[in-house]
Enzyme design. Structure first.
Site, PDB file in Angstrom:
ATOM      1  N   ASN A  52       2.820   2.966 -10.609  1.00 58.64           N
ATOM      2  CA  ASN A  52       1.550   3.043 -11.339  1.00 58.64           C
ATOM      3  C   ASN A  52       0.350   3.322 -10.436  1.00 58.64           C
ATOM      4  O   ASN A  52      -0.631   3.916 -10.880  1.00 58.64           O
ATOM      5  CB  ASN A  52       1.350   1.709 -12.082  1.00 58.64           C
ATOM      6  CG  ASN A  52      -0.079   1.518 -12.548  1.00 58.64           C
ATOM      7  OD1 ASN A  52      -0.488   2.083 -13.564  1.00 58.64           O
ATOM      8  ND2 ASN A  52      -0.858   0.744 -11.785  1.00 58.64           N
ATOM      9  N   SER A  64      -0.108  11.706 -16.075  1.00 58.60           N
ATOM     10  CA  SER A  64      -1.321  11.916 -16.867  1.00 58.60           C
ATOM     11  C   SER A  64      -1.197  13.229 -17.626  1.00 58.60           C
ATOM     12  O   SER A  64      -0.509  14.153 -17.167  1.00 58.60           O
ATOM     13  CB  SER A  64      -2.510  11.991 -15.904  1.00 58.60           C
ATOM     14  OG  SER A  64      -3.633  12.557 -16.548  1.00 58.60           O
ATOM     15  N   ALA A 111      -7.348  18.108  -7.476  1.00 53.86           N
ATOM     16  CA  ALA A 111      -6.321  17.397  -6.704  1.00 53.86           C
ATOM     17  C   ALA A 111      -5.585  16.394  -7.587  1.00 53.86           C
ATOM     18  O   ALA A 111      -4.378  16.192  -7.455  1.00 53.86           O
ATOM     19  CB  ALA A 111      -6.971  16.672  -5.524  1.00 53.86           C
ATOM     20  N   TYR A 112      -6.331  15.757  -8.503  1.00 58.27           N
ATOM     21  CA  TYR A 112      -5.691  14.772  -9.391  1.00 58.27           C
ATOM     22  C   TYR A 112      -4.607  15.454 -10.228  1.00 58.27           C
ATOM     23  O   TYR A 112      -3.480  14.973 -10.324  1.00 58.27           O
ATOM     24  CB  TYR A 112      -6.746  14.120 -10.288  1.00 58.27           C
ATOM     25  CG  TYR A 112      -6.182  13.041 -11.191  1.00 58.27           C
ATOM     26  CD1 TYR A 112      -5.870  11.789 -10.680  1.00 58.27           C
ATOM     27  CD2 TYR A 112      -5.964  13.281 -12.550  1.00 58.27           C
ATOM     28  CE1 TYR A 112      -5.349  10.795 -11.497  1.00 58.27           C
ATOM     29  CE2 TYR A 112      -5.444  12.295 -13.369  1.00 58.27           C
ATOM     30  CZ  TYR A 112      -5.145  11.051 -12.846  1.00 58.27           C
ATOM     31  OH  TYR A 112      -4.623  10.070 -13.658  1.00 58.27           O
ATOM     32  N   ASP A 125       0.889  -1.166   0.000  1.00 57.45           N
ATOM     33  CA  ASP A 125       0.000   0.000   0.000  1.00 57.45           C
ATOM     34  C   ASP A 125       0.922   1.209   0.000  1.00 57.45           C
ATOM     35  O   ASP A 125       1.659   1.437   0.972  1.00 57.45           O
ATOM     36  CB  ASP A 125      -0.887  -0.009   1.251  1.00 57.45           C
ATOM     37  CG  ASP A 125      -1.825   1.197   1.307  1.00 57.45           C
ATOM     38  OD1 ASP A 125      -1.507   2.243   0.696  1.00 57.45           O
ATOM     39  OD2 ASP A 125      -2.872   1.094   1.969  1.00 57.45           O
ATOM     40  N   LYS A 165      -0.430  14.888 -10.093  1.00 56.65           N
ATOM     41  CA  LYS A 165       0.393  14.460 -11.237  1.00 56.65           C
ATOM     42  C   LYS A 165       1.400  15.545 -11.621  1.00 56.65           C
ATOM     43  O   LYS A 165       2.500  15.235 -12.080  1.00 56.65           O
ATOM     44  CB  LYS A 165      -0.503  14.083 -12.424  1.00 56.65           C
ATOM     45  CG  LYS A 165      -1.433  12.882 -12.147  1.00 56.65           C
ATOM     46  CD  LYS A 165      -0.690  11.594 -11.865  1.00 56.65           C
ATOM     47  CE  LYS A 165      -1.619  10.390 -11.848  1.00 56.65           C
ATOM     48  NZ  LYS A 165      -0.953   9.120 -11.547  1.00 56.65           N
ATOM     49  N   VAL A 181      -7.734   5.806 -20.890  1.00 58.91           N
ATOM     50  CA  VAL A 181      -7.818   4.349 -21.026  1.00 58.91           C
ATOM     51  C   VAL A 181      -9.058   3.777 -20.322  1.00 58.91           C
ATOM     52  O   VAL A 181      -9.410   4.211 -19.217  1.00 58.91           O
ATOM     53  CB  VAL A 181      -6.541   3.706 -20.432  1.00 58.91           C
ATOM     54  CG1 VAL A 181      -6.554   2.203 -20.664  1.00 58.91           C
ATOM     55  CG2 VAL A 181      -5.299   4.323 -21.060  1.00 58.91           C
ATOM     56  N   ARG A 182      -9.648   2.757 -20.941  1.00 63.48           N
ATOM     57  CA  ARG A 182     -10.875   2.142 -20.411  1.00 63.48           C
ATOM     58  C   ARG A 182     -10.592   1.217 -19.221  1.00 63.48           C
ATOM     59  O   ARG A 182     -10.699  -0.009 -19.315  1.00 63.48           O
ATOM     60  CB  ARG A 182     -11.594   1.370 -21.523  1.00 63.48           C
ATOM     61  CG  ARG A 182     -12.189   2.275 -22.591  1.00 63.48           C
ATOM     62  CD  ARG A 182     -13.037   1.512 -23.588  1.00 63.48           C
ATOM     63  NE  ARG A 182     -12.284   0.628 -24.454  1.00 63.48           N
ATOM     64  CZ  ARG A 182     -11.651   0.993 -25.573  1.00 63.48           C
ATOM     65  NH1 ARG A 182     -11.671   2.251 -25.952  1.00 63.48           N
ATOM     66  NH2 ARG A 182     -11.011   0.103 -26.302  1.00 63.48           N
TER      67      ARG A 182
HETATM   68  P1  NDP Z   1      -7.499   1.690 -11.833  1.00 61.79           P
HETATM   69  O1  NDP Z   1      -8.437   2.433 -10.945  1.00 61.79           O
HETATM   70  O2  NDP Z   1      -8.028   0.658 -12.748  1.00 61.79           O
HETATM   71  O3  NDP Z   1      -6.322   1.013 -10.965  1.00 61.79           O
HETATM   72  C1  NDP Z   1      -5.685   1.746  -9.976  1.00 61.79           C
HETATM   73  C2  NDP Z   1      -4.750   0.806  -9.269  1.00 61.79           C
HETATM   74  O4  NDP Z   1      -4.056   1.557  -8.250  1.00 61.79           O
HETATM   75  C3  NDP Z   1      -5.477  -0.334  -8.549  1.00 61.79           C
HETATM   76  O5  NDP Z   1      -4.697  -1.499  -8.636  1.00 61.79           O
HETATM   77  C4  NDP Z   1      -5.558   0.170  -7.124  1.00 61.79           C
HETATM   78  O6  NDP Z   1      -5.638  -0.860  -6.148  1.00 61.79           O
HETATM   79  C5  NDP Z   1      -4.197   0.841  -7.036  1.00 61.79           C
HETATM   80  N1  NDP Z   1      -4.082   1.686  -5.853  1.00 61.79           N
HETATM   81  C6  NDP Z   1      -4.844   2.740  -5.481  1.00 61.79           C
HETATM   82  N2  NDP Z   1      -4.430   3.209  -4.282  1.00 61.79           N
HETATM   83  C7  NDP Z   1      -3.369   2.441  -3.916  1.00 61.79           C
HETATM   84  C8  NDP Z   1      -2.512   2.420  -2.794  1.00 61.79           C
HETATM   85  N3  NDP Z   1      -2.650   3.290  -1.767  1.00 61.79           N
HETATM   86  N4  NDP Z   1      -1.510   1.507  -2.751  1.00 61.79           N
HETATM   87  C9  NDP Z   1      -1.347   0.621  -3.757  1.00 61.79           C
HETATM   88  N5  NDP Z   1      -2.164   0.567  -4.827  1.00 61.79           N
HETATM   89  C10 NDP Z   1      -3.149   1.475  -4.905  1.00 61.79           C
HETATM   90  O7  NDP Z   1      -6.740   2.832 -12.630  1.00 61.79           O
HETATM   91  P2  NDP Z   1      -5.797   2.798 -13.921  1.00 61.79           P
HETATM   92  O8  NDP Z   1      -5.277   1.446 -14.159  1.00 61.79           O
HETATM   93  O9  NDP Z   1      -6.507   3.525 -14.987  1.00 61.79           O
HETATM   94  O10 NDP Z   1      -4.636   3.781 -13.421  1.00 61.79           O
HETATM   95  C11 NDP Z   1      -3.285   3.389 -13.292  1.00 61.79           C
HETATM   96  C12 NDP Z   1      -2.459   4.659 -13.335  1.00 61.79           C
HETATM   97  O11 NDP Z   1      -2.639   5.290 -14.609  1.00 61.79           O
HETATM   98  C13 NDP Z   1      -2.840   5.698 -12.285  1.00 61.79           C
HETATM   99  O12 NDP Z   1      -1.684   6.284 -11.749  1.00 61.79           O
HETATM  100  C14 NDP Z   1      -3.635   6.715 -13.091  1.00 61.79           C
HETATM  101  O13 NDP Z   1      -3.590   8.011 -12.511  1.00 61.79           O
HETATM  102  C15 NDP Z   1      -2.915   6.665 -14.419  1.00 61.79           C
HETATM  103  N6  NDP Z   1      -3.695   7.167 -15.547  1.00 61.79           N
HETATM  104  C16 NDP Z   1      -4.837   6.543 -15.943  1.00 61.79           C
HETATM  105  C17 NDP Z   1      -5.561   7.046 -17.010  1.00 61.79           C
HETATM  106  C18 NDP Z   1      -6.798   6.391 -17.523  1.00 61.79           C
HETATM  107  O14 NDP Z   1      -7.430   6.948 -18.440  1.00 61.79           O
HETATM  108  N7  NDP Z   1      -7.201   5.230 -17.018  1.00 61.79           N
HETATM  109  C19 NDP Z   1      -5.141   8.272 -17.719  1.00 61.79           C
HETATM  110  C20 NDP Z   1      -3.906   8.834 -17.234  1.00 61.79           C
HETATM  111  C21 NDP Z   1      -3.227   8.288 -16.181  1.00 61.79           C
HETATM  112  P3  NDP Z   1      -7.054  -1.324  -5.487  1.00 61.79           P
HETATM  113  O15 NDP Z   1      -7.625  -2.342  -6.420  1.00 61.79           O
HETATM  114  O16 NDP Z   1      -6.644  -1.866  -4.169  1.00 61.79           O
HETATM  115  O17 NDP Z   1      -7.914  -0.104  -5.394  1.00 61.79           O
END
Ligand code: NDP
Length: 265
Positions: A92, A138, A188-189, A65, A193, A222-223
């Site tokens: 990530n 992002s 905040a997001y 975490d 970033k 991304v979806r």
């Molecule tokens: P998801 O919401 O699908 O996945 C987020 C992941 O981060 C999950 O595995 C979640 O775990 C994990 N997470 C959140 N908080 C913590 C924590 N405190 N410790 C460890 N893990 C944590 O999002 P995405 O896959 O889309 O996002 C991945 C990255 O890509 C992020 O940094 C996001 O900002 C960035 N991004 C995404 C975009 C998009 O369009 N999807 C666009 C630009 C950037 P859990 O399952 O436990 O919640």
């Protein structure tokens, strides 16, 4: 457990039980890297790693975490038993917060910026000279989202860690005073970033003598659960952008990339 083979490059990915983190593990694994898949929920993370590697030989698992210092320390303590070194670190894990809720905003900064920074600092001793750190950022972290004065302070190429933290603290104070927008701050997001990108440049500078490259990457929209079903890109295409930053950039450091190409910050 089989003893770690010294010649196999290893990548560790945070927040990898789903979404872009999981697919990044999948693609790096397909390229022959040993993977350390991490997640805050062990049940979900172990299930995800077994899907990629049913025997658990090349895709290893550890809980992480990124907002929990104890969890970060425990990973750092156990890492030598998992791999002889860490060639690639992909920060990530991330959450989104676009509204004005103070608690959610603070948690977003703590996860996306502070968490990534603390994980990197704790794992740096395991990165060899020439290693790579990839911070998943992002397009919403572009400086253009800031008011003019804040923009020039974040963009200062000689910005230090204490100055960056002081900027992030001033965002928090503005939020608490209910004048984030008035003071030129975006969501905040975006702030999280932007701070992550600024930290990317600071760390790149610090690690130049060790030739460790540190870059930020945008996966596009991304979806995933975060991006929603209406996003323009599939998960494999978004993760490809992260994998390119992790594998083909040569000596480039302190930059911001999408699809293997430098983009303006
Ligand atoms: P998801 O919401 O699908 O996945 C987020 C992941 O981060 C999950 O595995 C979640 O775990 C994990 N997470 C959140 N908080 C913590 C924590 N405190 N410790 C460890 N893990 C944590 O999002 P995405 O896959 O889309 O996002 C991945 C990255 O890509 C992020 O940094 C996001 O900002 C960035 N991004 C995404 C975009 C998009 O369009 N999807 C666009 C630009 C950037 P859990 O399952 O436990 O919640």
């Amino acid at each position: 457990m089989r003893p770690p083979s010294p010649d196999r490059p290893t990548a560790l990915v945070t927040g990898a039980n789903r979404g872009l983190g999981l697919e990044t593990c999948n693609q790096l694994h397909a390229q022959g890297l040993r993977i350390i898949l991490t997640s805050r929920d062990p049940k979900e993370g172990i299930a995800a790693s077994r899907k990629l590697d049913p025997e658990g030989k090349d895709v290893l698992y550890h809980q992480l975490d990124v907002t929990d210092r104890g969890s970060i320390l425990s990973l750092a303590k156990d890492l030598p038993g998992l791999a002889p070194r860490l060639d690639v670190l992909v920060n990530n894990a991330g959450i989104g917060s676009w509204g004005s809720d103070l608690r959610k905003s603070v948690h977003t900064i703590e996860t996306n910026y502070v968490g990534s920074r603390n994980v990197t600092d704790a794992l740096l001793p395991f990165l060899p000279d020439g290693g790579r750190v990839v911070n998943v950022s992002s397009g919403l972290g572009e400086l253009s989202y800031l008011g003019r004065e804040l923009r020039s302070r974040f963009a200062d190429p000689s910005l230090t860690r204490p100055e960056l933290d002081s900027l992030v603290s001033s965002y928090r104070s503005a939020l608490e005073a209910g004048k984030g927008k008035a003071d030129g701050w975006p969501s905040a997001y975006s702030v999280s970033k932007i701070a992550l990108n600024a930290h990317t440049r600071i760390l790149a500078r610090e690690l130049l003598p060790r030739r460790i490259s540190v870059n930020a990457v945008c996966p596009g929209w991304v979806r995933t659960d975060m991006g929603g079903p209406g996003a323009s890109r599939s998960v494999p295409v978004g993760a490809r952008s992260i994998v390119l930053a992790a594998t083909i950039l040569g000596d480039a450091t302190g930059d911001f990339y999408r699809d293997g190409k430098r983009i303006p910050w």
